[in-house]
Design a protein around this motif. Sequence first.
Motif, PDB file in Angstrom:
ATOM      1  N   PHE A   1       0.799  -1.228   0.000  1.00  0.00           N
ATOM      2  CA  PHE A   1       0.000   0.000   0.000  1.00  0.00           C
ATOM      3  C   PHE A   1       0.830   1.276   0.000  1.00  0.00           C
ATOM      4  CE2 PHE A   1      -3.547   2.453   2.379  1.00  0.00           C
ATOM      5  CZ  PHE A   1      -4.271   2.664   1.214  1.00  0.00           C
ATOM      6  N   LEU A   2       2.132   1.171   0.310  1.00  0.00           N
ATOM      7  CA  LEU A   2       2.955   2.384   0.428  1.00  0.00           C
ATOM      8  C   LEU A   2       2.930   3.264  -0.826  1.00  0.00           C
ATOM      9  CD1 LEU A   2       4.688   4.092   2.297  1.00  0.00           C
ATOM     10  CD2 LEU A   2       6.681   2.768   1.595  1.00  0.00           C
ATOM     11  N   PRO A   3       3.061   2.682  -2.046  1.00  0.00           N
ATOM     12  CA  PRO A   3       3.017   3.547  -3.231  1.00  0.00           C
ATOM     13  C   PRO A   3       1.714   4.341  -3.325  1.00  0.00           C
ATOM     14  CG  PRO A   3       3.791   1.347  -3.800  1.00  0.00           C
ATOM     15  CD  PRO A   3       3.325   1.277  -2.386  1.00  0.00           C
ATOM     16  N   GLU A   4       0.602   3.681  -2.961  1.00  0.00           N
ATOM     17  CA  GLU A   4      -0.689   4.383  -2.998  1.00  0.00           C
ATOM     18  C   GLU A   4      -0.761   5.468  -1.930  1.00  0.00           C
ATOM     19  OE1 GLU A   4      -4.690   2.392  -3.389  1.00  0.00           O
ATOM     20  OE2 GLU A   4      -3.350   0.694  -3.720  1.00  0.00           O
ATOM     21  N   LEU A   5      -0.193   5.164  -0.764  1.00  0.00           N
ATOM     22  CA  LEU A   5      -0.190   6.156   0.317  1.00  0.00           C
ATOM     23  C   LEU A   5       0.587   7.399  -0.119  1.00  0.00           C
ATOM     24  CD1 LEU A   5       0.465   3.951   3.505  1.00  0.00           C
ATOM     25  CD2 LEU A   5      -1.671   5.048   2.858  1.00  0.00           C
ATOM     26  N   ILE A   6       1.701   7.156  -0.775  1.00  0.00           N
ATOM     27  CA  ILE A   6       2.534   8.272  -1.244  1.00  0.00           C
ATOM     28  C   ILE A   6       1.749   9.090  -2.269  1.00  0.00           C
ATOM     29  CG2 ILE A   6       4.638   8.857  -2.534  1.00  0.00           C
ATOM     30  CD1 ILE A   6       5.949   6.395  -1.085  1.00  0.00           C
ATOM     31  N   GLU A   7       1.103   8.359  -3.178  1.00  0.00           N
ATOM     32  CA  GLU A   7       0.305   9.016  -4.211  1.00  0.00           C
ATOM     33  C   GLU A   7      -0.819   9.861  -3.607  1.00  0.00           C
ATOM     34  OE1 GLU A   7      -2.171   7.099  -7.746  1.00  0.00           O
ATOM     35  OE2 GLU A   7      -0.140   6.285  -7.534  1.00  0.00           O
ATOM     36  N   GLU A   8      -1.395   9.344  -2.512  1.00  0.00           N
ATOM     37  CA  GLU A   8      -2.511  10.057  -1.858  1.00  0.00           C
ATOM     38  C   GLU A   8      -2.014  11.137  -0.896  1.00  0.00           C
ATOM     39  OE1 GLU A   8      -6.091   8.708  -1.022  1.00  0.00           O
ATOM     40  OE2 GLU A   8      -6.120   7.162  -2.560  1.00  0.00           O
ATOM     41  N   ASN A   9      -0.703  11.386  -0.868  1.00  0.00           N
ATOM     42  CA  ASN A   9      -0.137  12.435  -0.015  1.00  0.00           C
ATOM     43  C   ASN A   9      -0.306  12.128   1.480  1.00  0.00           C
ATOM     44  OD1 ASN A   9       1.227  14.837   0.380  1.00  0.00           O
ATOM     45  ND2 ASN A   9      -0.633  16.095   0.302  1.00  0.00           N
ATOM     46  N   VAL A  10      -0.405  10.839   1.829  1.00  0.00           N
ATOM     47  CA  VAL A  10      -0.580  10.420   3.229  1.00  0.00           C
ATOM     48  C   VAL A  10       0.781  10.365   3.930  1.00  0.00           C
ATOM     49  CG1 VAL A  10      -1.240   8.455   4.709  1.00  0.00           C
ATOM     50  CG2 VAL A  10      -2.698   9.103   2.784  1.00  0.00           C
ATOM     51  N   ARG A  11       0.825  10.828   5.163  1.00  0.00           N
ATOM     52  CA  ARG A  11       2.061  10.735   5.958  1.00  0.00           C
ATOM     53  C   ARG A  11       1.872   9.662   7.025  1.00  0.00           C
ATOM     54  NH1 ARG A  11       4.542  13.971  10.193  1.00  0.00           N
ATOM     55  NH2 ARG A  11       2.773  15.385  10.244  1.00  0.00           N
ATOM     56  N   VAL A  12       2.798   8.714   7.071  1.00  0.00           N
ATOM     57  CA  VAL A  12       2.705   7.613   8.037  1.00  0.00           C
ATOM     58  C   VAL A  12       3.443   7.991   9.311  1.00  0.00           C
ATOM     59  CG1 VAL A  12       3.294   5.184   8.475  1.00  0.00           C
ATOM     60  CG2 VAL A  12       2.511   5.888   6.201  1.00  0.00           C
TER      61      VAL A  12
END
Length: 253
Positions: A104-115
């Motif tokens: 899911f990390l690539p999608e999180l990056i795409e969605e501008n999400v910060r973990v």
Amino acid sequence: MFEKFKKTNKKPVSISEEEIVKGSIPNHIAIIMDGNGRWAKKRSLPRTAGHHEGMKVVKRVTKLASRLGVKTLTVYAFSTENWKRPEDEVNYLLRLPQEFLGTFLPELIEENVRVRIMGNKEAIPAHTQKAVDKAVHDTKHNTGLVLNFALNYGGRAEILDAVNHILLDYQEGNLHKKIDEDVFDQYLMSAGLQDPDLLIRTSGEIRLSNFMLWQLAYTEFWFTDVLWPDFKEKHLLEAIHAYQKRGRRFGGV
Ligand code: IPE
Ligand code: IPE
Ligand code: MG
């Protein structure tokens, strides 16, 4: 859109995402994702199958929260008490973040999400730590939703850590002011995050299970019997809709 039953005639009413965003959106939503084991048991599957299904729900809920403009989503993934479970299950649960982030990390990056992560990192396996550190690093400049994983987290341990840290700073002469709520907040694992506005717990259990004891002081609680793997977008909308109808007074009138 989701179906909601009116108390009067049990006819479904639809509440859409569009309607929800017209109201106030909670800045910070915290979720106690519970019921994975029971979900699996109902299907004669191993408990781990429930955890795997639950991971997929985290993805969907993260996407919706991000779309709605929620600023922080905290998910309780593993508690300091969950070490009491059978070793196989503990190992599985502590491997899940790696699997989740791996896909899911690539999608999180795409969605501008910060973990972000809160919990005692030292005690979790090295491979999990590595995956989590990578996700935190790769998303640190993102400015959208903060996805905060409570991993090997306990509210009491967090408060005690903060107190011990304060003592240490005091002994070393680095603390020159009185401890007020704002100072104390800075010593917590949630430092920099606003307190949750809405707490959701699934699976019908009505307790906190050592979750964010300090931060939930004035949070609105929403409980549902739905088991976490069955939790859908419509349930999040339902929870926020209920939140929007509450009157928060914070001790005032
Ligand atoms: C929640 O589901 C996941 C974690 C606690 C890690 P459970 O595993 O607690 O599921 P139940 O409560 O046994 O059904
Ligand atoms: C709370 O659920 C912990 C997480 C969701 C990670 P539990 O299932 O561990 O809580 P109890 O034991 O029912 O209180
Ligand atoms: Mg449980």
